[in-house]
Design an enzyme around this catalytic site. Structure first.
Site, PDB file in Angstrom:
ATOM      1  N   ASP A 117      42.096  47.059  45.513  1.00 59.62           N
ATOM      2  CA  ASP A 117      41.273  46.946  44.301  1.00 59.62           C
ATOM      3  C   ASP A 117      41.785  45.896  43.324  1.00 59.62           C
ATOM      4  OD1 ASP A 117      39.692  49.007  45.284  1.00 59.62           O
ATOM      5  OD2 ASP A 117      40.895  50.544  44.303  1.00 59.62           O
ATOM      6  N   GLN A 124      41.761  46.447  51.347  1.00 52.96           N
ATOM      7  CA  GLN A 124      42.945  47.206  50.903  1.00 52.96           C
ATOM      8  C   GLN A 124      44.006  46.225  50.373  1.00 52.96           C
ATOM      9  OE1 GLN A 124      41.632  48.354  54.361  1.00 52.96           O
ATOM     10  NE2 GLN A 124      40.235  49.238  52.898  1.00 52.96           N
ATOM     11  N   GLY A 182      35.861  48.676  48.914  1.00 52.43           N
ATOM     12  CA  GLY A 182      34.774  48.533  47.946  1.00 52.43           C
ATOM     13  C   GLY A 182      35.068  47.274  47.162  1.00 52.43           C
ATOM     14  N   HIS A 183      34.377  46.196  47.487  1.00 52.21           N
ATOM     15  CA  HIS A 183      34.638  44.905  46.855  1.00 52.21           C
ATOM     16  C   HIS A 183      33.495  44.584  45.910  1.00 52.21           C
ATOM     17  CE1 HIS A 183      37.433  43.681  50.445  1.00 52.21           C
ATOM     18  NE2 HIS A 183      37.812  44.763  49.824  1.00 52.21           N
ATOM     19  N   LYS A 238      39.640  41.406  44.908  1.00 49.70           N
ATOM     20  CA  LYS A 238      39.432  40.487  46.043  1.00 49.70           C
ATOM     21  C   LYS A 238      37.969  40.047  46.144  1.00 49.70           C
ATOM     22  CE  LYS A 238      41.040  43.744  48.727  1.00 49.70           C
ATOM     23  NZ  LYS A 238      41.520  44.706  47.728  1.00 49.70           N
ATOM     24  N   THR A 287      39.329  36.276  34.007  1.00 53.43           N
ATOM     25  CA  THR A 287      39.270  36.817  32.645  1.00 53.43           C
ATOM     26  C   THR A 287      38.003  37.654  32.411  1.00 53.43           C
ATOM     27  OG1 THR A 287      38.219  34.769  31.937  1.00 53.43           O
ATOM     28  CG2 THR A 287      40.617  34.907  31.671  1.00 53.43           C
ATOM     29  N   PRO A 325      39.357  58.431  39.708  1.00 54.18           N
ATOM     30  CA  PRO A 325      40.114  57.646  38.720  1.00 54.18           C
ATOM     31  C   PRO A 325      41.306  56.993  39.410  1.00 54.18           C
ATOM     32  CG  PRO A 325      40.235  60.018  38.225  1.00 54.18           C
ATOM     33  CD  PRO A 325      39.330  59.859  39.410  1.00 54.18           C
ATOM     34  N   ARG A 326      41.549  55.727  39.106  1.00 57.60           N
ATOM     35  CA  ARG A 326      42.707  55.056  39.701  1.00 57.60           C
ATOM     36  C   ARG A 326      43.942  55.328  38.847  1.00 57.60           C
ATOM     37  NH1 ARG A 326      39.266  49.512  40.323  1.00 57.60           N
ATOM     38  NH2 ARG A 326      38.116  50.067  42.197  1.00 57.60           N
TER      39      ARG A 326
END
Ligand code: GDP
Ligand code: IMO
Ligand code: MG
Length: 449
Positions: A27, A234, A54-55, A30, A424, A314-315
């Site tokens: 995550d 990944q 999930g990109h 990428k 950004t 949640p990460r």
């Protein structure tokens, strides 16, 4: 928009194949970076993973999440390839194809799948859930997409490959044997092999026009002077061999996966770009030395919208971990970084960078090979001043606040490689291209700056 500020117009030419992969725990952004660079390539190829990826790509406010299909697909002239190292859930693949079509993106004639790629079948998903339940407190926290069990079958030499769809007899026998064996493993499962086979045959008909000998296809493309971007899924620390085992995914997300997952030689990779966030995140279980359990962790999660693109989980968030990134630099031989999500740090009074770990009475600067040791490590931080002027949307390095420049410079120094791109914002053009770094580290890119 000022055309000179458009990212693509600033890269004039390209004479190289480039691998773009995650150098943290996934995550990293990428998808955004691959999409951004795609106009300078002829082919974008995924080499491992599956729809656990999930990109996310934003184009003029529209959000696309690519899972199995390479993130280059949004650019109409570009060919996208799914290599043999990828595990393909055909249902998930077509759900993605259909969703793209609803958004006006056609994949016909430019999306190809290796005949050697292994298929994820319905029992793989059941086994993934079962295996997690059996592990109890030691669960991995997988995406429950059946990724691990599909790779298990591949290694055990009983998997079903895309090319097998052309061999009705062999397919029938393989599916029957596998379903019967799985029903014995999953006690209350009454899955019918005929139903699995029927569904597969149907999906196989739709898949057929996309199936290719990908290794040959890429070799011919390269011989014709075409350029390829290799897109990792990944991240290095989730790599089955080089990651924080067993809390990893089941494929080689790091650079070695390119050769095995596409059937190309190492000299086909002319440059390696590691995507890193300006801080650290991880989804699922396993050690994360710089994890913040306090309000700052929540602040990063909120500002960075750190919720999984696949599962919505949640990460876990923490400060930038240069020990982990240096390890990614070593394992992948990174030439340059693409540093993302700088804007998420806007407005913080102070920032921390982890430069070493404290393990008992020792200070170490190399990422421990032993996961037990890693779990016992405490980060050693360096504090840097934050900035108040927003970096969000800044497109020239010189326009960054001085303290943001200082943060990047220090981050590069302790990571061991410079950042060729600084992101950004989530939109394509919210990106700083550093022509001097590109020229020095990835000379195959010819830029206007
Ligand atoms: P991937 O799996 O590496 O492609 O990354 P994900 O798409 O799972 O997660 C990255 C998230 O950050 C996505 O929601 C992106 O839209 C977003 N993103 C990427 N770059 C930036 C950036 O520079 N700033 C901000 N604010 N968001 C970004
Ligand atoms: P992208 O490509 C972040 C994590 C899961 C879990 C572990 C194993 O979007 O960066 P799996 O389902 O692969 O067996 O789960 O790996 N994981 C990811 N974390 N980004 C990803 O992909 C991931 N794909 C898998 O959360 O901890
Ligand atoms: Mg992701």
């Amino acid at each position: 928009m000022d055309d000179m500020m458009r990212f693509e117009s600033r890269i004039l030419d390209l004479t190289m194949n480039l691998a773009v992969l995650g150098a943290q725990w996934g995550d990293e952004g990428k998808g955004k970076i691959v999409d951004l660079l795609t106009p300078r390539f002829d082919i974008v190829a995924r080499y491992q993973g599956g729809h656990n990826a999930g990109h996310t790509v934003y184009v003029n406010g529209t959000k696309f999440v690519l899972r199995l299909i390479p993130s280059g697909i949004l650019h109409p002239g570009v060919v996208c390839v799914i290599g043999n190292g990828v595990v393909v859930d055909p249902q998930a693949l077509f759900a993605e194809v259909d969703e793209l079509a609803r958004n006006g993106i056609q994949v016909d004639g430019r999306l190809f799948v290796s005949d050697k790629a292994h298929l994820i079948l319905p029992y793989h998903r059941d086994l993934d859930l079962l295996s997690e339940a059996r592990r109890g407190e030691r669960k991995i926290g997988t995406t429950s997409r059946g990724i691990g069990p599909a790779y298990e079958d591949k290694i055990a030499r009983r998997g079903v490959r895309v090319g097998d769809l052309n061999d009705p007899k062999g397919l029938e026998q393989n599916v029957r044997d596998n379903v019967v064996a799985r029903n014995r493993l999953v006690h209350d499962s009454t899955m019918e092999w005929e139903a699995v086979l029927g569904q597969l045959q149907e999906l196989g008909t739709r898949l057929k026009p996309m199936v290719r000998d990908v290794s040959l296809m890429l070799a011919e493309a390269m011989a014709a002077g075409k350029s390829i971007m290799f897109e990792g899924a990944q991240g290095t620390l989730l790599d089955i061999d080089h990651g924080t085992y067993p809390y990893v995914t089941s494929s080689n997300a790091s650079i070695g996966g390119v050769c095995t997952g596409l059937g190309v030689g190492p000299r086909a990779i002319n440059g390696v770009m590691g995507v890193v966030k300006a801080y650290t995140t991880r989804v699922g279980e396993g050690p994360l030395p710089t994890e913040l359990h306090d309000a700052m962790g929540q602040r990063l999660r909120d500002s960075g919208n750190e919720y999984g693109a696949v599962t919505g989980r949640p990460r876990r968030c923490g400060w930038y971990d240069a020990v982990a990134v240096r390890y990614g630099v070593r394992v992948n031989g990174l030439d340059a970084l693409a540093l993302t999500k700088m804007d998420v740090l806007d407005g913080l009074e102070e920032l921390q960078i982890c430069t070493a770990y404290r393990c008992g009475d020792r200070t170490i600067t190399e990422f421990p090979s032993d996961i037990g040791q890693l779990a016992a490590c405490v980060p050693v931080y360096e504090t840097l001043p934050g900035w108040n002027t927003p970096t969000k949307g800044v497109r020239r390095f010189d326009d960054l606040p001085e303290n943001a420049k200082r943060y990047i410079a220090r981050l590069e120094q302790v990571s061991g490689v410079p950042a060729a791109l600084v992101s950004t914002g989530s939109e394509r053009d919210d990106t700083i291209l550093r022509a001097d770094v590109l020229a020095a580290r990835l000379p195959g890119f010819k830029t206007t700056l």
